[in-house]
Design an enzyme around this catalytic site. Structure first.
Site, PDB file in Angstrom:
ATOM      1  N   ASP A  50     -11.320  10.383  11.053  1.00  0.00           N
ATOM      2  CA  ASP A  50     -12.321  10.545   9.997  1.00  0.00           C
ATOM      3  C   ASP A  50     -12.086   9.510   8.898  1.00  0.00           C
ATOM      4  O   ASP A  50     -10.987   9.389   8.370  1.00  0.00           O
ATOM      5  CB  ASP A  50     -12.230  11.952   9.408  1.00  0.00           C
ATOM      6  CG  ASP A  50     -13.487  12.350   8.649  1.00  0.00           C
ATOM      7  OD1 ASP A  50     -13.916  11.573   7.777  1.00  0.00           O
ATOM      8  OD2 ASP A  50     -14.028  13.424   8.931  1.00  0.00           O
ATOM      9  N   SER A  91     -19.538  13.158   6.668  1.00  0.00           N
ATOM     10  CA  SER A  91     -18.862  13.572   7.903  1.00  0.00           C
ATOM     11  C   SER A  91     -19.688  14.555   8.721  1.00  0.00           C
ATOM     12  O   SER A  91     -19.573  14.583   9.950  1.00  0.00           O
ATOM     13  CB  SER A  91     -17.504  14.186   7.577  1.00  0.00           C
ATOM     14  OG  SER A  91     -16.613  13.216   7.088  1.00  0.00           O
ATOM     15  N   THR A 144     -16.343  17.881  10.552  1.00  0.00           N
ATOM     16  CA  THR A 144     -16.298  17.287  11.887  1.00  0.00           C
ATOM     17  C   THR A 144     -16.071  18.311  12.983  1.00  0.00           C
ATOM     18  O   THR A 144     -16.883  18.417  13.918  1.00  0.00           O
ATOM     19  CB  THR A 144     -15.230  16.175  11.955  1.00  0.00           C
ATOM     20  OG1 THR A 144     -15.555  15.172  10.996  1.00  0.00           O
ATOM     21  CG2 THR A 144     -15.179  15.549  13.336  1.00  0.00           C
ATOM     22  N   ASP A 305     -16.397   8.601  12.188  1.00  0.00           N
ATOM     23  CA  ASP A 305     -17.743   8.982  11.765  1.00  0.00           C
ATOM     24  C   ASP A 305     -18.281   8.010  10.726  1.00  0.00           C
ATOM     25  O   ASP A 305     -19.485   7.812  10.603  1.00  0.00           O
ATOM     26  CB  ASP A 305     -17.749  10.404  11.214  1.00  0.00           C
ATOM     27  CG  ASP A 305     -16.565  10.681  10.278  1.00  0.00           C
ATOM     28  OD1 ASP A 305     -15.754   9.767  10.030  1.00  0.00           O
ATOM     29  OD2 ASP A 305     -16.453  11.823   9.801  1.00  0.00           O
ATOM     30  N   HIS A 306     -17.363   7.390   9.965  1.00  0.00           N
ATOM     31  CA  HIS A 306     -17.710   6.443   8.903  1.00  0.00           C
ATOM     32  C   HIS A 306     -16.411   5.886   8.355  1.00  0.00           C
ATOM     33  O   HIS A 306     -15.316   6.311   8.743  1.00  0.00           O
ATOM     34  CB  HIS A 306     -18.474   7.147   7.771  1.00  0.00           C
ATOM     35  CG  HIS A 306     -17.740   8.340   7.232  1.00  0.00           C
ATOM     36  ND1 HIS A 306     -16.632   8.230   6.405  1.00  0.00           N
ATOM     37  CD2 HIS A 306     -17.923   9.672   7.436  1.00  0.00           C
ATOM     38  CE1 HIS A 306     -16.175   9.431   6.124  1.00  0.00           C
ATOM     39  NE2 HIS A 306     -16.934  10.326   6.739  1.00  0.00           N
TER      40      HIS A 306
END
Length: 368
Positions: A50, A91, A144, A305-306
């Site tokens: 994450d 997220s 998540t 996710d980013h």
């Protein structure tokens, strides 16, 4: 003239063979079917760092004692992470694309932009008889992990998210989040409900070996402790335990593992926190890669996710032999994130693509 004929014939033969070996049909920007010549995996392990961008990954090179496990991958792609509502995803939307293949609004858990519940990869594979598992260093209700088994309009609805767990079909949960089961505002005892649905509930320490029944392992009231607070090898050991359990299923398995707190270190603009969590995640990759190498039927996918924090490994002033980690934001950034893949079907993850393509590629590989 003979040379031109020979060259043309050879070229046509080579092209025909190449296309027949790697043909992938694409429809509406998603992978729909994969030719039988591409070996499909029996199992997939999706590891999500994450907030992990390329600079975060790079810390494993400069701060790990020894070669990072990231260097064991031979297929690397890039994922575009924007959500349906914002250029910069959070997220919840960032994980919902992995679980459902749908781009949605920031804050959404397993629902589309109109808040309609979408079937998750975990739900679909569970119905086919595959085993599934979720491991995280956050609570299992955090954005998540929650996106793989719950359907709510807001990521902050932790008690509502927890209500999906008893009937989720997930075979193995490990992480934090105990208080959302037994210290609820509505007074419900969801631990009792988990047990009634066939779960072995553990709240003291990580078991040494898996049991036959489904497992719920909750070792913290909310998120797990930081690495700097003595979490130890929870993430690699929980991953190993999950693999022992899930691999007993002859039909295959799908396991999600999240290094949740890489993101938290980024939000705090705390380089030591971030690096410690990243190195723990890299160690966990080693567990997954070693299993896959021995198993031979498992695809490993590692992505994020980013990116969080606008993290960079800058020089310390004009001293180019000294790194001074720095941040540009306490929030997320819009930068693309890497996708690493190893094992059967890994070549599908080359290139640059939207983040929800990861779901479609995984489902295509699971379709027999």
């Amino acid at each position: 003239m003979k040379f031109k004929f020979f060259f043309l014939t050879t070229f046509l033969i080579f092209t025909t063979l190449f296309i027949s070996c790697v043909s992938v049909q694409v429809k509406d920007n998603t992978v729909s079917t994969i030719s039988s010549e591409i070996k499909k995996p029996k199992n997939i392990i999706l590891l999500i760092g994450d907030g992990m961008g390329l600079s975060e990954v790079s810390t494993a090179i400069y701060y790990k004692d020894g070669n990072p496990n990231f260097e064991r991958f031979h297929t690397i792609g890039l994922s575009k992470t924007s959500s349906a509502s914002d250029l910069i995803t959070d997220s919840a939307a960032g994980a919902t694309v992995f679980s459902t293949g749908v781009k949605t609004y920031n804050g959404a858990i397993g629902v589309d932009k109109d808040t309609i519940p979408m079937p998750t990869i975990v739900e679909q594979l569970s119905k086919r008889g595959l085993s599934t598992g979720i491991v995280a260093t956050s609570s299992i209700q955090h954005a998540t992990p929650a996106s793989f088994y719950a359907h709510v309009k807001s990521r902050r609805m932790y008690e509502e998210i927890t209500e999906f767990a008893p009937n989720s079909g997930v075979n193995f949960f490990a992480g934090g989040g105990l208080k959302f089961f037994n210290k609820r505002k509505d007074g419900k005892d969801l631990l009792a409900e988990m047990k009634a649905n066939g779960y072995k509930v553990t709240t003291d320490q990580l078991p040494q070996a898996p049991v036959e029944q489904k497992e719920l392992i909750l070792l913290a009231e909310d998120g797990m402790p930081k690495m700097s607070e003595g979490r130890g090898d929870f993430l690699p050991n929980a991953t190993k335990l999950a693999l022992e359990k899930l691999s007993k299923n002859e039909k295959g398995f799908f396991l999600i593992v999240e290094g949740s707190q890489i993101d938290w270190g980024g939000h705090d603009n705390d380089a030591d926190y971030l690096i410690g969590e990243l190195l723990d995640f890299d160690k966990t990759l080693g567990v997954a890669l070693d299993f896959a190498k021995q198993n031979g039927e498992t695809l490993i996918i590692v992505t994020a996710d980013h990116e969080t924090g606008g993290f960079t490994l800058a020089s310390d002033g004009s001293d180019y032999n000294k790194i001074k980690p720095s941040f540009s934001t306490p929030g997320h950034s819009a930068t693309m994130v890497p996708v690493f893949a190893e094992g059967p079907g890994a070549t599908l993850f080359n290139g640059i693509y939207e983040s929800n393509e990861i779901y479609h590629k995984m489902m295509a590989l699971f379709d027999k």
